[in-house]
Scaffold this motif. Structure first.
Motif, PDB file in Angstrom:
ATOM      1  N   PRO A 135       0.800  -1.227   0.000  1.00 37.13           N
ATOM      2  CA  PRO A 135       0.000   0.000   0.000  1.00 37.13           C
ATOM      3  C   PRO A 135       0.834   1.280   0.000  1.00 37.13           C
ATOM      4  CG  PRO A 135       0.103  -0.904   2.215  1.00 37.13           C
ATOM      5  CD  PRO A 135       0.814  -1.891   1.328  1.00 37.13           C
ATOM      6  N   VAL A 136       2.170   1.160  -0.066  1.00 37.56           N
ATOM      7  CA  VAL A 136       3.025   2.332   0.064  1.00 37.56           C
ATOM      8  C   VAL A 136       2.710   3.391  -1.000  1.00 37.56           C
ATOM      9  CG1 VAL A 136       5.401   3.172  -0.071  1.00 37.56           C
ATOM     10  CG2 VAL A 136       4.885   1.083   1.204  1.00 37.56           C
ATOM     11  N   LEU A 137       2.717   2.979  -2.265  1.00 39.33           N
ATOM     12  CA  LEU A 137       2.448   3.939  -3.341  1.00 39.33           C
ATOM     13  C   LEU A 137       1.038   4.507  -3.249  1.00 39.33           C
ATOM     14  CD1 LEU A 137       4.139   2.256  -6.457  1.00 39.33           C
ATOM     15  CD2 LEU A 137       4.915   4.251  -5.161  1.00 39.33           C
ATOM     16  N   THR A 138       0.100   3.676  -2.890  1.00 39.36           N
ATOM     17  CA  THR A 138      -1.292   4.140  -2.744  1.00 39.36           C
ATOM     18  C   THR A 138      -1.382   5.234  -1.698  1.00 39.36           C
ATOM     19  OG1 THR A 138      -2.221   2.006  -3.422  1.00 39.36           O
ATOM     20  CG2 THR A 138      -3.621   3.450  -2.088  1.00 39.36           C
ATOM     21  N   LEU A 139      -0.732   5.034  -0.571  1.00 43.34           N
ATOM     22  CA  LEU A 139      -0.801   6.007   0.522  1.00 43.34           C
ATOM     23  C   LEU A 139      -0.151   7.329   0.126  1.00 43.34           C
ATOM     24  CD1 LEU A 139      -0.050   3.661   3.560  1.00 43.34           C
ATOM     25  CD2 LEU A 139      -2.240   4.715   2.931  1.00 43.34           C
ATOM     26  N   ILE A 140       0.940   7.273  -0.627  1.00 48.74           N
ATOM     27  CA  ILE A 140       1.597   8.507  -1.066  1.00 48.74           C
ATOM     28  C   ILE A 140       0.700   9.279  -2.033  1.00 48.74           C
ATOM     29  CG2 ILE A 140       3.547   9.457  -2.352  1.00 48.74           C
ATOM     30  CD1 ILE A 140       5.233   7.127  -1.278  1.00 48.74           C
ATOM     31  N   LEU A 141       0.128   8.562  -2.997  1.00 52.66           N
ATOM     32  CA  LEU A 141      -0.761   9.213  -3.969  1.00 52.66           C
ATOM     33  C   LEU A 141      -1.993   9.804  -3.296  1.00 52.66           C
ATOM     34  CD1 LEU A 141      -0.665   6.689  -6.974  1.00 52.66           C
ATOM     35  CD2 LEU A 141       0.519   8.877  -6.764  1.00 52.66           C
ATOM     36  N   VAL A 142      -2.560   9.072  -2.359  1.00 50.51           N
ATOM     37  CA  VAL A 142      -3.761   9.549  -1.658  1.00 50.51           C
ATOM     38  C   VAL A 142      -3.428  10.764  -0.800  1.00 50.51           C
ATOM     39  CG1 VAL A 142      -5.465   8.950   0.112  1.00 50.51           C
ATOM     40  CG2 VAL A 142      -4.963   7.337  -1.738  1.00 50.51           C
ATOM     41  N   ALA A 143      -2.234  10.784  -0.213  1.00 51.97           N
ATOM     42  CA  ALA A 143      -1.827  11.949   0.581  1.00 51.97           C
ATOM     43  C   ALA A 143      -1.716  13.186  -0.298  1.00 51.97           C
ATOM     44  CB  ALA A 143      -0.493  11.661   1.276  1.00 51.97           C
ATOM     45  N   LEU A 144      -1.114  13.036  -1.466  1.00 57.60           N
ATOM     46  CA  LEU A 144      -1.021  14.161  -2.409  1.00 57.60           C
ATOM     47  C   LEU A 144      -2.409  14.611  -2.856  1.00 57.60           C
ATOM     48  CD1 LEU A 144       1.967  12.944  -4.635  1.00 57.60           C
ATOM     49  CD2 LEU A 144       1.980  14.889  -3.045  1.00 57.60           C
ATOM     50  N   ALA A 145      -3.269  13.631  -3.153  1.00 54.85           N
ATOM     51  CA  ALA A 145      -4.632  13.962  -3.573  1.00 54.85           C
ATOM     52  C   ALA A 145      -5.393  14.659  -2.456  1.00 54.85           C
ATOM     53  CB  ALA A 145      -5.367  12.687  -3.992  1.00 54.85           C
ATOM     54  N   GLY A 146      -5.193  14.203  -1.237  1.00 53.21           N
ATOM     55  CA  GLY A 146      -5.881  14.818  -0.103  1.00 53.21           C
ATOM     56  C   GLY A 146      -5.488  16.271   0.081  1.00 53.21           C
ATOM     57  N   ALA A 147      -4.209  16.564  -0.123  1.00 52.91           N
ATOM     58  CA  ALA A 147      -3.748  17.948   0.001  1.00 52.91           C
ATOM     59  C   ALA A 147      -4.365  18.826  -1.082  1.00 52.91           C
ATOM     60  CB  ALA A 147      -2.219  17.999  -0.085  1.00 52.91           C
ATOM     61  N   TRP A 148      -4.429  18.302  -2.287  1.00 48.52           N
ATOM     62  CA  TRP A 148      -5.040  19.078  -3.382  1.00 48.52           C
ATOM     63  C   TRP A 148      -6.524  19.306  -3.130  1.00 48.52           C
ATOM     64  CZ3 TRP A 148      -8.918  18.230  -6.986  1.00 48.52           C
ATOM     65  CH2 TRP A 148      -8.989  19.159  -8.028  1.00 48.52           C
ATOM     66  N   LEU A 149      -7.221  18.269  -2.687  1.00 47.12           N
ATOM     67  CA  LEU A 149      -8.654  18.398  -2.410  1.00 47.12           C
ATOM     68  C   LEU A 149      -8.905  19.385  -1.276  1.00 47.12           C
ATOM     69  CD1 LEU A 149      -9.696  14.658  -2.756  1.00 47.12           C
ATOM     70  CD2 LEU A 149     -10.490  16.532  -4.201  1.00 47.12           C
ATOM     71  N   ALA A 150      -8.048  19.364  -0.275  1.00 44.00           N
ATOM     72  CA  ALA A 150      -8.195  20.309   0.835  1.00 44.00           C
ATOM     73  C   ALA A 150      -8.072  21.744   0.333  1.00 44.00           C
ATOM     74  CB  ALA A 150      -7.144  20.027   1.906  1.00 44.00           C
ATOM     75  N   ARG A 151      -7.136  21.982  -0.576  1.00 36.18           N
ATOM     76  CA  ARG A 151      -6.990  23.320  -1.147  1.00 36.18           C
ATOM     77  C   ARG A 151      -8.216  23.708  -1.955  1.00 36.18           C
ATOM     78  NH1 ARG A 151      -3.142  24.630  -6.143  1.00 36.18           N
ATOM     79  NH2 ARG A 151      -4.940  23.606  -7.092  1.00 36.18           N
ATOM     80  N   GLU A 152      -8.746  22.752  -2.747  1.00 34.25           N
ATOM     81  CA  GLU A 152      -9.932  23.025  -3.562  1.00 34.25           C
ATOM     82  C   GLU A 152     -11.130  23.395  -2.698  1.00 34.25           C
ATOM     83  OE1 GLU A 152     -10.839  22.732  -7.244  1.00 34.25           O
ATOM     84  OE2 GLU A 152      -8.833  23.540  -6.911  1.00 34.25           O
ATOM     85  N   PHE A 153     -11.373  22.628  -1.652  1.00 33.84           N
ATOM     86  CA  PHE A 153     -12.546  22.863  -0.815  1.00 33.84           C
ATOM     87  C   PHE A 153     -12.361  24.093   0.075  1.00 33.84           C
ATOM     88  CE2 PHE A 153     -13.472  18.603  -2.169  1.00 33.84           C
ATOM     89  CZ  PHE A 153     -14.858  18.542  -2.181  1.00 33.84           C
ATOM     90  N   ALA A 154     -11.121  24.472   0.317  1.00 37.51           N
ATOM     91  CA  ALA A 154     -10.881  25.677   1.112  1.00 37.51           C
ATOM     92  C   ALA A 154     -11.060  26.941   0.279  1.00 37.51           C
ATOM     93  CB  ALA A 154      -9.470  25.644   1.700  1.00 37.51           C
ATOM     94  N   SER A 155     -10.871  26.822  -1.033  1.00 34.86           N
ATOM     95  CA  SER A 155     -10.900  28.009  -1.901  1.00 34.86           C
ATOM     96  C   SER A 155     -12.259  28.282  -2.514  1.00 34.86           C
ATOM     97  CB  SER A 155      -9.873  27.856  -3.030  1.00 34.86           C
ATOM     98  OG  SER A 155     -10.187  26.741  -3.850  1.00 34.86           O
ATOM     99  N   LYS A 156     -13.203  27.361  -2.389  1.00 33.29           N
ATOM    100  CA  LYS A 156     -14.532  27.554  -2.966  1.00 33.29           C
ATOM    101  C   LYS A 156     -15.563  26.797  -2.143  1.00 33.29           C
ATOM    102  CE  LYS A 156     -12.921  25.877  -6.778  1.00 33.29           C
ATOM    103  NZ  LYS A 156     -12.685  25.360  -8.142  1.00 33.29           N
ATOM    104  N   PRO A 157     -16.863  27.109  -2.291  1.00 42.09           N
ATOM    105  CA  PRO A 157     -17.900  26.372  -1.560  1.00 42.09           C
ATOM    106  C   PRO A 157     -17.818  24.882  -1.857  1.00 42.09           C
ATOM    107  CG  PRO A 157     -18.822  28.336  -2.573  1.00 42.09           C
ATOM    108  CD  PRO A 157     -17.418  28.212  -3.095  1.00 42.09           C
ATOM    109  N   ALA A 158     -18.133  24.059  -0.851  1.00 41.54           N
ATOM    110  CA  ALA A 158     -17.993  22.610  -0.991  1.00 41.54           C
ATOM    111  C   ALA A 158     -18.798  22.066  -2.166  1.00 41.54           C
ATOM    112  CB  ALA A 158     -18.415  21.918   0.309  1.00 41.54           C
ATOM    113  N   ILE A 159     -20.039  22.546  -2.320  1.00 43.77           N
ATOM    114  CA  ILE A 159     -20.890  22.046  -3.400  1.00 43.77           C
ATOM    115  C   ILE A 159     -20.321  22.442  -4.751  1.00 43.77           C
ATOM    116  CG2 ILE A 159     -23.177  22.193  -4.420  1.00 43.77           C
ATOM    117  CD1 ILE A 159     -23.004  20.494  -1.903  1.00 43.77           C
ATOM    118  N   ALA A 160     -19.816  23.654  -4.855  1.00 44.57           N
ATOM    119  CA  ALA A 160     -19.228  24.103  -6.122  1.00 44.57           C
ATOM    120  C   ALA A 160     -17.998  23.271  -6.460  1.00 44.57           C
ATOM    121  CB  ALA A 160     -18.872  25.574  -6.050  1.00 44.57           C
ATOM    122  N   ALA A 161     -17.216  22.917  -5.440  1.00 40.67           N
ATOM    123  CA  ALA A 161     -16.008  22.132  -5.676  1.00 40.67           C
ATOM    124  C   ALA A 161     -16.346  20.724  -6.157  1.00 40.67           C
ATOM    125  CB  ALA A 161     -15.172  22.067  -4.396  1.00 40.67           C
TER     126      ALA A 161
END
Length: 472
Positions: A255-281
């Protein structure tokens, strides 16, 4: 044609429509190809040059490729998530709620419509997967076709009246509005479109009526055609993960590669949801698909399991990949080929309606126009950019409420979806069915929805006064 007396009058009528559609309704590819022929002939009839029509056919063929890939990933992401053990348990839990086949069809309709108010892509995948889970409960004796049509009600009834509405989202965000529209309409906030009490009344009426029809038209146990009778095995094919055979496969089973990719994705999603309304995102298909793929990778844990799930999902996207380009050609022919007077087929249709419209008939005529054009140019709201300049200018000239004009477009645009396979394709991939097997049941919904929507648009529009454009 087995029709039992225990079936309601509505169910018997729906079965007759279903049998007719299964016998005479062409494959969805043929349906799309015929639509190309019809609009090409229409373009020629208004004076369009044959070579210009051919050029638009070729140029438009690839115009929907980004959207085509998005829709393919809607199916792939949904399959990947649903084939994971945690998601499968959730869907199975929801599938245990209904007590009989008819209530199961209504349950699917409810879940699909509620999900579509948040995201129409979610309603397609989740509704289809719920149908498959319900189909595994053989004691329900649920008609698989009727349940599949119920899963499509989110797209065929209410999606554009909720936060999925691209037209309402566009009108509420001045930064996204083209100047050609902004100068006519100004900014129209949600409070003047999807959050109007009139919109709530229309939405509630459609949900209640759709549920009633879904339940009433569902065949009884004696005539219900289950998944296996439709040639579909409702169980997911989840072979046991093969053991690792060589050292080079270590990362595929870790699961090593999966966890790294998901961590990167989580950071990007956090930025997206922080910069616009959740429904719009989440309403953006790219974000939605990205979230589902990363979630699927996490739930499968090992890359090998994730890749196996993707491989099983890809064949179900065939219809989307080969048919959506034809719809791109249809849109190009209707909107770019100019006739002898320098106007397109789409413009001729719109001009006909706007010239005969008055303040009292605006809702009815614009509703009919939006539904007719939506049949040939299916859109998740994108064609609003084409229509808005002249439709909203007429609303201004007639001093009609601009927010309700948007809602007229939204409510009427969903109607042709009930018999147009365009958005049905991802759902068909999940269900393993053909469009002809759902159309009979969704056609009954259309028979009721069309007059209901038009009358409500007219009546509720009469309770609103002119909303002058407000520019930022």
């Amino acid at each position: 044609m087995p029709i039992a007396l225990e079936d309601s009058r509505f169910a018997r009528f729906a079965l007759r429509c279903s049998h007719f559609a299964e016998r005479w309704f062409p494959d969805s590819y043929v349906f799309a190809a015929l639509a190309v022929v019809v609009v090409a002939l229409a373009a020629t009839a208004v004076g369009g040059a044959p070579m210009a029509t051919a050029a638009a056919f070729g140029d438009g063929f690839w115009s929907l490729i980004p959207f085509t890939m998005q829709m393919a990933f809607v199916v792939i992401g949904g399959y990947v998530v649903a084939s994971s053990p945690p998601a499968a348990r959730l869907i199975e839990g929801l599938a245990r709620v209904p007590g009989n086949g008819r209530s199961a069809v209504a349950w699917v309709a409810l879940i699909s419509m509620l999900a579509s108010l948040l995201n129409w892509g979610l309603s397609l995948v989740f509704g289809g997967l719920l149908v498959r889970a319900l189909a595994r409960r053989e004691e329900l004796r649920m008609d698989y076709r009727a349940a599949g049509a119920a899963a499509y009600l989110g797209l065929g009834a209410v999606w554009a009246l909720g936060l999925s509405s691209s037209a309402a989202q566009l009108q509420a965000n001045p930064a996204s509005l083209p100047p050609s529209i902004l100068s006519i309409t100004g900014v129209i906030p949600f409070t003047q479109t999807i959050f109007l009490w009139q919109s709530g009344v229309l939405l509630l009426a459609l949900v209640v009526v759709s549920l009633a029809i879904a339940y009433a038209t569902a065949p009884g146990a004696a005539t219900a055609k289950d998944a296996r009778a439709c040639g579909v095995n409702p169980a997911f094919s989840l072979p046991k993960l093969a053991p690792r055979e060589r050292p080079g496969e270590w990362l595929e089973y870790s699961p090593v590669l999966t966890l790294i990719l998901v961590a990167l994705a989580g950071a990007w999603l956090a930025r997206e949801f922080a910069s616009k309304p959740a429904i719009a995102a989440i309403s953006g298909l790219n974000t939605y698909n990205f979230l589902f793929l990363m979630l699927g990778a996490l739930l499968h844990w090992r890359p090998r399991s994730f890749l196996d799930a993707v491989a099983r999902a890809v064949p179900t996207t065939t219809g989307v990949l080969i048919q959506f380009p034809l719809y791109g050609s249809i849109a190009a022919i209707m909107t770019t080929v100019k006739g002898g007077d320098g106007q397109t087929v789409a413009h001729h249709i719109s001009t006909f309606f706007v010239q005969i419209a008055s303040h009292d008939t605006y809702a009815l005529l614009m509703g009919i126009y939006s539904a007719v054009l939506g049949f040939f140019i299916p859109s998740g709201g994108g064609k609003w950019i084409i229509e808005a300049p002249y439709v909203m200018q007429v609303a201004n000239d007639l001093r009609y409420h601009l927010g309700w004009a948007v809602q007229i477009y939204n409510a009427a645009e969903a109607l042709p979806n009930l018999i147009n396979p365009f958005y049905m394709l991802p759902l068909l991939g999940v269900l393993g069915l053909k469009a002809r097997e759902l159309i009979g049941f969704s056609f009954v919904q259309l028979l009721v929805h069309a007059p209901l929507v038009l009358v409500l648009l007219w009546l509720l529009g009469g309770t609103l006064t002119y909303l002058a454009p407000v520019t930022p």
